[in-house]
Design a protein around this motif. Structure first.
Motif, mmCIF file in Angstrom:
data_model
loop_
_atom_site.group_PDB
_atom_site.id
_atom_site.type_symbol
_atom_site.label_atom_id
_atom_site.label_comp_id
_atom_site.label_asym_id
_atom_site.label_seq_id
_atom_site.Cartn_x
_atom_site.Cartn_y
_atom_site.Cartn_z
ATOM 1 N N ARG A 1 0.812 -1.210 0.000
ATOM 2 C CA ARG A 1 0.000 0.000 0.000
ATOM 3 C C ARG A 1 0.852 1.269 0.000
ATOM 4 N N ASP A 2 2.133 1.133 0.282
ATOM 5 C CA ASP A 2 3.037 2.285 0.282
ATOM 6 C C ASP A 2 3.780 2.445 -1.046
ATOM 7 N N PHE A 3 3.232 1.886 -2.115
ATOM 8 C CA PHE A 3 3.883 2.010 -3.425
ATOM 9 C C PHE A 3 4.160 3.480 -3.752
ATOM 10 N N THR A 4 5.144 3.713 -4.595
ATOM 11 C CA THR A 4 5.540 5.070 -4.980
ATOM 12 C C THR A 4 5.256 5.321 -6.451
ATOM 13 N N PRO A 5 5.297 6.581 -6.894
ATOM 14 C CA PRO A 5 5.176 6.854 -8.334
ATOM 15 C C PRO A 5 6.222 6.107 -9.157
ATOM 16 N N HIS A 6 7.434 5.946 -8.609
ATOM 17 C CA HIS A 6 8.462 5.213 -9.345
ATOM 18 C C HIS A 6 8.110 3.737 -9.473
ATOM 19 N N ASP A 7 7.442 3.181 -8.459
ATOM 20 C CA ASP A 7 6.978 1.795 -8.558
ATOM 21 C C ASP A 7 5.961 1.663 -9.689
ATOM 22 N N VAL A 8 5.078 2.644 -9.799
ATOM 23 C CA VAL A 8 4.087 2.634 -10.883
ATOM 24 C C VAL A 8 4.794 2.661 -12.239
ATOM 25 N N ALA A 9 5.770 3.551 -12.376
ATOM 26 C CA ALA A 9 6.504 3.647 -13.641
ATOM 27 C C ALA A 9 7.164 2.326 -14.001
ATOM 28 N N ASN A 10 7.797 1.704 -13.041
ATOM 29 C CA ASN A 10 8.464 0.418 -13.299
ATOM 30 C C ASN A 10 7.446 -0.651 -13.676
ATOM 31 N N ALA A 11 6.306 -0.648 -13.001
ATOM 32 C CA ALA A 11 5.268 -1.633 -13.306
ATOM 33 C C ALA A 11 4.733 -1.439 -14.723
ATOM 34 N N TRP A 12 4.541 -0.195 -15.127
ATOM 35 C CA TRP A 12 4.074 0.063 -16.492
ATOM 36 C C TRP A 12 5.047 -0.516 -17.520
ATOM 37 N N LEU A 13 6.322 -0.296 -17.296
ATOM 38 C CA LEU A 13 7.328 -0.774 -18.240
ATOM 39 C C LEU A 13 7.339 -2.291 -18.326
ATOM 40 N N ASN A 14 7.091 -2.931 -17.195
ATOM 41 C CA ASN A 14 7.211 -4.383 -17.138
ATOM 42 C C ASN A 14 5.924 -5.132 -17.433
ATOM 43 N N ALA A 15 4.783 -4.455 -17.363
ATOM 44 C CA ALA A 15 3.510 -5.169 -17.368
ATOM 45 C C ALA A 15 2.802 -5.221 -18.717
ATOM 46 N N GLN A 16 3.006 -4.209 -19.574
ATOM 47 C CA GLN A 16 2.221 -4.145 -20.798
ATOM 48 C C GLN A 16 3.061 -3.625 -21.965
ATOM 49 N N ARG A 17 2.578 -3.917 -23.170
ATOM 50 C CA ARG A 17 3.206 -3.392 -24.375
ATOM 51 C C ARG A 17 2.920 -1.896 -24.480
ATOM 52 N N LYS A 18 3.716 -1.198 -25.265
ATOM 53 C CA LYS A 18 3.548 0.247 -25.417
ATOM 54 C C LYS A 18 2.150 0.619 -25.903
ATOM 55 N N ASN A 19 1.599 -0.150 -26.827
ATOM 56 C CA ASN A 19 0.311 0.200 -27.421
ATOM 57 C C ASN A 19 -0.862 0.034 -26.470
ATOM 58 N N ALA A 20 -0.610 -0.484 -25.262
ATOM 59 C CA ALA A 20 -1.679 -0.566 -24.266
ATOM 60 C C ALA A 20 -1.940 0.793 -23.627
ATOM 61 N N TYR A 21 -1.036 1.739 -23.846
ATOM 62 C CA TYR A 21 -1.137 3.059 -23.222
ATOM 63 C C TYR A 21 -1.555 4.094 -24.263
ATOM 64 N N CYS A 22 -2.394 5.036 -23.840
ATOM 65 C CA CYS A 22 -2.927 6.045 -24.753
ATOM 66 C C CYS A 22 -2.576 7.449 -24.280
ATOM 67 N N THR A 23 -2.587 8.390 -25.160
ATOM 68 C CA THR A 23 -2.411 9.836 -24.924
ATOM 69 C C THR A 23 -1.380 10.123 -23.829
ATOM 70 N N ALA A 24 -1.802 10.665 -22.686
ATOM 71 C CA ALA A 24 -0.837 11.050 -21.646
ATOM 72 C C ALA A 24 -0.039 9.855 -21.140
ATOM 73 N N GLU A 25 -0.697 8.693 -21.066
ATOM 74 C CA GLU A 25 -0.006 7.489 -20.607
ATOM 75 C C GLU A 25 1.046 7.051 -21.621
ATOM 76 N N ARG A 26 0.741 7.184 -22.904
ATOM 77 C CA ARG A 26 1.726 6.814 -23.941
ATOM 78 C C ARG A 26 2.936 7.737 -23.853
ATOM 79 N N VAL A 27 2.681 9.028 -23.659
ATOM 80 C CA VAL A 27 3.783 9.983 -23.525
ATOM 81 C C VAL A 27 4.637 9.623 -22.311
ATOM 82 N N ALA A 28 3.987 9.358 -21.175
ATOM 83 C CA ALA A 28 4.724 9.028 -19.961
ATOM 84 C C ALA A 28 5.535 7.748 -20.141
ATOM 85 N N TYR A 29 4.945 6.742 -20.768
ATOM 86 C CA TYR A 29 5.644 5.475 -21.012
ATOM 87 C C TYR A 29 6.896 5.712 -21.847
ATOM 88 N N CYS A 30 6.747 6.473 -22.926
ATOM 89 C CA CYS A 30 7.906 6.782 -23.775
ATOM 90 C C CYS A 30 8.929 7.606 -23.004
#
Length: 526
Positions: free
Chosen positions: A271-300
């Motif tokens: 429950r104490d996850f951080t924004p950096h944990d979220v970023a790492n999870a995004w990179l590891n959990a899904q392909r780039k095309n799973a993210y749209c607009t602001a999320e796609r920009v953040a992923y890139c």
């Protein structure tokens, strides 16, 4: 040309015998014979020695080429194939959106309007990209224009300092009631999303005729392929596969992907996850095309080395769009009765990709769900969510506008007409912005009066981001009412399952996901 042929050609051209060649390179004559008949090959060290002796490249010996691989591109400009990139990944293609976003944020950029417009008209190229980089510098260094009426910070402590509290009576839940509500929120979200998914990207001048043609206006049920006239069915193209009688479970959707993903994030990081944990999870959990607009920009941006909070602002013209607002439901699920903690977690997530009202949208949605667990009063749910965002923000003002219209006796039709009069559904920025869609969610909750089916249908038939709004309204009312409110007519098409794009998960059992959610839940009884 083979290595054998290359060695024979070099030796013969110099008039060197096999014996002499063997002596020069300190090998036996038999080795030279094998090299030339192809039954063996010299090692790399010998090939380099041969290349140096005969003043040729290694490529010429290996491939019969007089130029190396790099020689072939020296003097040739290397640049991206822009036509292969999605426009969400090209800041230079979204300069009109950037200008609109800056205006709404109150930045003093009016003097640069002609520059924005001129660069926006250029074809995508390295030159346009360089000019867009200059514009981004202008945006980054712009100051607030005089008289701008809103105060909209992005830091959590500053957000909290601008809140107006809302107190309401909270009911106590048994463990069984809590489990039912959490399952109701899950299934309510999934079915609300499915209702809106086939209509995503359509406008009301397309939606309303389709609903009328299927005798489903005002909307009161899923759209089914068997009810759609043949000429309309052909015009739906790939959307046909998303209609309720064409699915065997909830198809993959970013709205539901995030709910499942954040269950996994909390499981992994706590429950104490951080924004950096979220970023790492995004990179590891899904392909780039799973993210749209602001999320796609953040992923890139993560890939390029920009991490939170910079990932939310670096060349991100979508920084106040709806993307974060659809991501916070799980934080409401695991914090029933505690909207402040739900909003805290939502802030940690939203800050990886959004700023200001983009962040507030996720905090608002998560807090409403947390409130919906402990009160049936729709206004208390809305105001309890509103109490977690700045009272000085545009989102706060817009939500109060919806409440005021409702309280003044305006009909649902008049309220939705008001939204359409101020936001253009055919403009991508309006269509996908946090504030316009939050207004729809609030209006649907108020005028739906707690009825699950009526409310999700209201949120979808009005257009804009249909699947997102149907999912959010469905999540809130599923939590408020419990699973029984989501009747079989709604649940049957999904068969208790949701498809995800998350690596290693695939199709997820909704009931099991709800049961696992209980393990992360901290129920606040205050």
């Amino acid at each position: 040309m083979s290595i054998a042929e290359s060695i024979f050609k070099l030796r013969s051209k110099k008039g060197i015998s096999q014996e002499k060649f063997a002596e020069i390179f300190s090998v036996s004559r038999q080795s030279v014979q094998k090299w030339e008949n192809g039954s063996s090959q010299p090692d790399l060290a010998k090939i380099i020695s041969i290349a140096k002796y005969f003043d040729v490249t290694v490529d010429e010996i290996l491939f019969g080429k007089k130029e190396s691989v790099m020689d072939g591109i020296r003097g040739h400009e290397i640049k991206p194939q822009y036509e292969r990139l999605n426009l969400w990944e090209l800041y230079c293609s979204e300069l009109k959106t950037e200008y609109r976003q800056c205006e709404e944020e109150g930045l003093d950029i009016a003097g640069y309007k002609e520059l924005f417009e001129a660069v926006a008209k250029l074809p995508v190229s390295d030159y346009k990209k360089r000019m867009a980089d200059v514009i981004f510098d202008i945006v980054t260094n712009a100051t607030k224009r005089e008289g701008y009426p809103y105060v909209e910070p992005s830091e959590l402590d500053e957000i909290r300092a601008l809140r107006k509290p809302h107190l309401f009576e909270r009911k106590k839940l048994s463990e069984k009631e809590l489990a039912d509500k959490i399952y109701g929120a899950w299934i309510g979200r999934v079915c609300g999303c499915l209702l809106g998914k086939p209509l995503e990207g359509m406008h009301t001048d397309e939606i309303i005729p389709l609903l009328k043609a299927t005798d489903n206006y005002p909307m009161n049920r899923y759209i089914r392929a068997e009810e759609v006239p043949e000429e309309m069915l052909a015009g739906l193209h790939d959307r046909v596969a998303l209609l309720a009688d064409r699915v065997s479970y909830m198809p993959e959707d970013d709205d539901t992907n995030y709910t499942v993903l954040y269950k996994e994030i909390v499981k992994q990081y706590g429950r104490d996850f951080t924004p950096h944990d979220v970023a790492n999870a995004w990179l590891n959990a899904q392909r780039k095309n799973a993210y749209c607009t602001a999320e796609r920009v953040a992923y890139c941006n993560f890939v390029k080395g920009y991490f939170p909070p910079d990932s939310a602002v670096y060349q991100n013209p979508f920084r106040e769009w709806i993307g974060a607002q659809i991501r916070g439901d799980y934080f409401g699920y695991i914090n029933p009765g505690n909207p402040e903690m739900a909003a805290d977690m939502a802030w940690r997530d939203a800050s990886v990709s959004h700023v200001k009202n983009g962040i507030y949208g996720e905090m608002f949605a998560a807090a409403m769900i947390a409130c919906a667990a402990v009160t049936d009063d729709i206004k208390d749910i809305i105001l309890g969510g509103l109490a977690e965002i700045p009272a000085t923000s545009r989102l706060y003002e817009e939500v109060w506008r919806m409440i005021s219209l409702y309280d003044s006796g305006k009909t649902a039709e008049e309220c939705f007409e008001d939204i359409h009069s101020r936001y253009d559904e055919k403009n991508n920025h309006d269509w996908c912005h946090t504030i316009s869609n939050a207004a729809i969610v609030v209006a649907a909750l108020l005028y739906g009066k707690g009825d699950y089916g009526k409310s999700i249908c209201m949120s979808v038939e009005v257009g804009f981001d249909t699947d997102c709004n149907g999912a959010t309204v469905g999540s809130i009312l599923g939590m408020r009412n419990g699973a029984a409110c989501v009747g079989e007519d709604w649940t049957k098409p999904v068969n208790g399952k949701v498809q995800t794009g998350i690596f290693g998960l695939g199709v997820v059992d909704i009931k099991q996901a709800a049961e696992e959610t209980l393990k992360d839940t901290v129920y606040c009884k205050m």
